[in-house]
Design a protein around this motif. Sequence first.
Motif, PDB file in Angstrom:
ATOM      1  N   ILE A   1       0.843  -1.198   0.000  1.00 23.69           N
ATOM      2  CA  ILE A   1       0.000   0.000   0.000  1.00 23.69           C
ATOM      3  C   ILE A   1       0.878   1.248   0.000  1.00 23.69           C
ATOM      4  O   ILE A   1       0.635   2.198  -0.757  1.00 23.69           O
ATOM      5  CB  ILE A   1      -0.953  -0.019   1.209  1.00 23.69           C
ATOM      6  CG1 ILE A   1      -2.062  -1.045   0.987  1.00 23.69           C
ATOM      7  CG2 ILE A   1      -1.547   1.373   1.463  1.00 23.69           C
ATOM      8  CD1 ILE A   1      -2.962  -1.268   2.175  1.00 23.69           C
TER       9      ILE A   1
ATOM     10  N   THR B   1      -4.345  -0.771  -3.364  1.00 25.27           N
ATOM     11  CA  THR B   1      -5.232   0.300  -2.909  1.00 25.27           C
ATOM     12  C   THR B   1      -6.011  -0.203  -1.703  1.00 25.27           C
ATOM     13  O   THR B   1      -6.645  -1.262  -1.774  1.00 25.27           O
ATOM     14  CB  THR B   1      -6.215   0.706  -4.019  1.00 25.27           C
ATOM     15  OG1 THR B   1      -5.478   1.161  -5.157  1.00 25.27           O
ATOM     16  CG2 THR B   1      -7.138   1.815  -3.541  1.00 25.27           C
TER      17      THR B   1
ATOM     18  N   TRP C   1      -1.267   5.333  -4.274  1.00 26.46           N
ATOM     19  CA  TRP C   1      -2.052   4.696  -5.340  1.00 26.46           C
ATOM     20  C   TRP C   1      -2.731   5.710  -6.267  1.00 26.46           C
ATOM     21  O   TRP C   1      -3.242   5.341  -7.296  1.00 26.46           O
ATOM     22  CB  TRP C   1      -3.099   3.752  -4.741  1.00 26.46           C
ATOM     23  CG  TRP C   1      -4.044   4.395  -3.777  1.00 26.46           C
ATOM     24  CD1 TRP C   1      -5.243   4.972  -4.053  1.00 26.46           C
ATOM     25  CD2 TRP C   1      -3.852   4.549  -2.361  1.00 26.46           C
ATOM     26  NE1 TRP C   1      -5.813   5.466  -2.907  1.00 26.46           N
ATOM     27  CE2 TRP C   1      -4.994   5.220  -1.859  1.00 26.46           C
ATOM     28  CE3 TRP C   1      -2.841   4.168  -1.487  1.00 26.46           C
ATOM     29  CZ2 TRP C   1      -5.140   5.526  -0.503  1.00 26.46           C
ATOM     30  CZ3 TRP C   1      -2.991   4.482  -0.145  1.00 26.46           C
ATOM     31  CH2 TRP C   1      -4.114   5.135   0.340  1.00 26.46           C
ATOM     32  N   LYS C   2      -2.703   6.985  -5.896  1.00 29.40           N
ATOM     33  CA  LYS C   2      -3.277   8.020  -6.764  1.00 29.40           C
ATOM     34  C   LYS C   2      -2.206   8.751  -7.566  1.00 29.40           C
ATOM     35  O   LYS C   2      -2.483   9.239  -8.666  1.00 29.40           O
ATOM     36  CB  LYS C   2      -4.066   9.037  -5.921  1.00 29.40           C
ATOM     37  CG  LYS C   2      -5.316   8.472  -5.273  1.00 29.40           C
ATOM     38  CD  LYS C   2      -6.027   9.547  -4.454  1.00 29.40           C
ATOM     39  CE  LYS C   2      -7.282   8.997  -3.780  1.00 29.40           C
ATOM     40  NZ  LYS C   2      -7.953  10.032  -2.947  1.00 29.40           N
TER      41      LYS C   2
ATOM     42  N   ARG D   1       0.942   7.552  -8.654  1.00 29.89           N
ATOM     43  CA  ARG D   1       1.910   6.455  -8.756  1.00 29.89           C
ATOM     44  C   ARG D   1       3.218   6.862  -9.406  1.00 29.89           C
ATOM     45  O   ARG D   1       4.300   6.518  -8.933  1.00 29.89           O
ATOM     46  CB  ARG D   1       1.280   5.285  -9.521  1.00 29.89           C
ATOM     47  CG  ARG D   1       0.198   4.579  -8.738  1.00 29.89           C
ATOM     48  CD  ARG D   1      -0.249   3.318  -9.427  1.00 29.89           C
ATOM     49  NE  ARG D   1      -1.245   2.596  -8.639  1.00 29.89           N
ATOM     50  CZ  ARG D   1      -1.765   1.428  -8.977  1.00 29.89           C
ATOM     51  NH1 ARG D   1      -1.373   0.854 -10.112  1.00 29.89           N
ATOM     52  NH2 ARG D   1      -2.667   0.848  -8.219  1.00 29.89           N
TER      53      ARG D   1
END
Length: 324
Positions: A67, A73, A87-88, A90
């Motif tokens: 994570i 995510t 994760w937004k 990357r």
Amino acid sequence: MIELQHISKTFRVARRNSGFGEAVKALFRREYTEIHALSDVSFRIGDGEMVGYIGPNGAGKSSTIKIMSGILTPDSGECTINGLTPWKNRAAHAANIGVVFGQRSQLWWDVPVIDSLELLKDVYKIPANTYRDSLEELVTLLDLSEIVRTPARQLSLGQRMRCEIAASLLHRPAVLFLDEPTIGLDAVSKIAVREFIKKINRERGTTVILTTHDMQDIEALTERILLIGGGRILLDGSLSELKSRSSSVRRLTLQFTDGSLPPLNGVTVQNCENGHAVCSVDTDVLSVSRAIEAYSAAVSITDLSVEGTTAEELVVSLYKEFDI
């Protein structure tokens, strides 16, 4: 700065019994089990810290690392690393982190290691001067000069791990995630890798998160410990604080002849055979000198040593304390 707030992650796993009939049934109706890998995980790590992230197999360590590196995510919660959500964001996040998974490779299998490093130079858009300086430093400190032109598939596990560390640090990341980084290394290579990690932390201020079952790595590299079990953070404190929890316990090792060790209140005999005994002495109940005196009266002691609680024993006691 790394900050996790109330991170949770659940995996839905298909299960079936063995046999052809069960396999056919699974084609039409699958049974699933939910695995709660992480449950309300929160912690904060400051810039330049080196933190040991420990726990038994299946505790949630690798899920947390994935994570934080942007691979997974979470179902809920927030994670920010140097102002970015992994994760937004990357691409931007990947440029600032290095990741070493002991059981995963980022090297191209059939080409020389130097070619993999050249490809990573282009992936991370590393300027030529920076790449040259980083490569020279990594090859020297990790002793890669004899293997950097060898295909990855022809390297031993220890050689490959040194190359993996070089590949992760080529772009000079601000944060380094290490998952079993010294697996397969001999004693000399382990010491070299540990010294190198301490060097980049000291000179570059690199933040290091280390997950490992090798407690010598934890002792050598980190001062702060995060203990996870069952997907939850159970303990967050310094290694010295954790050791102070077991400061009353001493390990007494004896070599003796002529007789057997009598039972003593406050002493647990962990192993005793062929005139060699290892005992744990709770000094709140019985002093070490009293234990030695009692044993001397019963047997002929030829050699003895007294030690504090080892890191491995400390971790085992924590696992027992938290029932994980």
